[in-house]
Scaffold this active site. Structure first.
Site, PDB file in Angstrom:
ATOM      1  N   PRO A 165      -1.031   4.227   3.647  1.00  0.00           N
ATOM      2  CA  PRO A 165       0.157   3.386   3.800  1.00  0.00           C
ATOM      3  C   PRO A 165       0.462   2.581   2.531  1.00  0.00           C
ATOM      4  CG  PRO A 165      -1.262   3.203   5.713  1.00  0.00           C
ATOM      5  CD  PRO A 165      -2.026   3.968   4.684  1.00  0.00           C
ATOM      6  N   GLU A 166       1.740   2.359   2.315  1.00  0.00           N
ATOM      7  CA  GLU A 166       2.195   1.571   1.173  1.00  0.00           C
ATOM      8  C   GLU A 166       2.338   0.108   1.590  1.00  0.00           C
ATOM      9  OE1 GLU A 166       3.617   3.696  -1.683  1.00  0.00           O
ATOM     10  OE2 GLU A 166       2.733   5.364  -0.605  1.00  0.00           O
TER      11      GLU A 166
ATOM     12  N   LYS B  88      -2.093  -3.671   0.564  1.00  0.00           N
ATOM     13  CA  LYS B  88      -2.341  -2.677   1.611  1.00  0.00           C
ATOM     14  C   LYS B  88      -3.298  -3.194   2.682  1.00  0.00           C
ATOM     15  CE  LYS B  88      -1.449   1.175  -1.501  1.00  0.00           C
ATOM     16  NZ  LYS B  88      -1.884   2.510  -1.957  1.00  0.00           N
TER      17      LYS B  88
END
Length: 256
Positions: free
Chosen positions: A2-3, A51
């Site tokens: 995930p960003e 993150k």
């Protein structure tokens, strides 16, 4: 993986269900650290940092999760059927109105607020007041000039929040070849890269569908599809120490 915008949006979704609520159920097996959350704790904060997702309680403890490639956070109403098996749950936080579940996160730890655990991270590019000058200074002092710029952008010590998607999209937007050594990139272009990444990340906060240009993404995940600008076929390859995949358009992204 995930960003930064993904974690920001997870926090945005969890916050109304948890913030200010007293925990009526807590299950966190195999957690790192000596501290433990417990029934009766009141949630005082739900926020992202790069993150990482952090959930703090009034006793001064903070739960941190990093999802990496496998983790996810779900929110359920009491009695609602879970979309994944309970044996995959790494964190379960219950309130009278909701159940927040973190599945399969490789990193789950509990520490104290202000313990410095995340001090190694660079400025968070999802922050509207992000210090780009500070990011540029970190690049100048911490990054290896021989490193390819695609790898430099992923270094969370320099700036937090860029993952594979924004790495590719930022390089395309700035017209810079992903495999250019940092030493060959002028300082003004380094600044432009991080300003662009911050702008793209912040534009997608609170959105369900990620876009970096009208209609979607420019190059990420678009193997052999025509570039949205020049119609040349988008290329991809794995490279770097972690063999991360990079998508790019050779005519649109040149060495400085």
């Amino acid at each position: 993986m995930p960003e930064g915008d993904t974690l920001f949006n997870i926090a945005l979704r969890l916050r109304p269900a948890l913030l200010g609520r007293e925990l009526t159920g807590v299950s966190i097996p195999r957690v790192r650290g000596m501290e433990r959350l417990k029934v009766g704790d009141v949630v005082s904060s739900v926020c992202s940092r790069g993150k990482y997702l952090e959930i703090g309680v009034e006793r001064g403890l903070v739960l941190r999760t990093h999802l990496k490639m496998t983790g996810s956070w779900h929110l359920y109403a009491p009695g609602e059927r879970w979309r994944k098996g309970r044996h995959l749950a790494r964190v379960v936080l219950e309130t009278p109105e909701a159940i927040a579940v973190c599945f399969q996160a490789p990193v789950v730890e509990i520490g104290r607020v202000g313990d410095g655990r995340l001090d190694h991270l660079g400025p968070d590019l999802c922050d509207a007041e992000v210090d780009i000058d500070g990011v540029v200074r970190r690049v100048q002092t911490l990054a290896d000039p021989r490193s390819e710029i695609a790898e430099v952008l992923l270094d969370q010590r320099l700036a937090a929040g860029i993952g594979n998607v924004y790495k590719c999209e930022t390089l395309f937007a700035c017209g810079i070849d992903p495999f250019t050594p940092l030493a060959e990139i002028p300082p003004e272009d380094v600044r432009r890269l991080y300003e662009t990444a911050a702008r793209q990340l912040q534009a997608n906060l609170g959105r369900d569908r990620r876009e970096t240009l009208e209609g979607g993404l420019a190059v990420y995940g678009r193997d052999r599809q025509g570039c949205r600008v020049c119609r040349t076929g988008v290329r991809s390859t794995s490279h770097g120490d972690q063999a991360r995949r990079t998508w790019w358009c050779p005519p649109c992204e040149a060495r400085p």
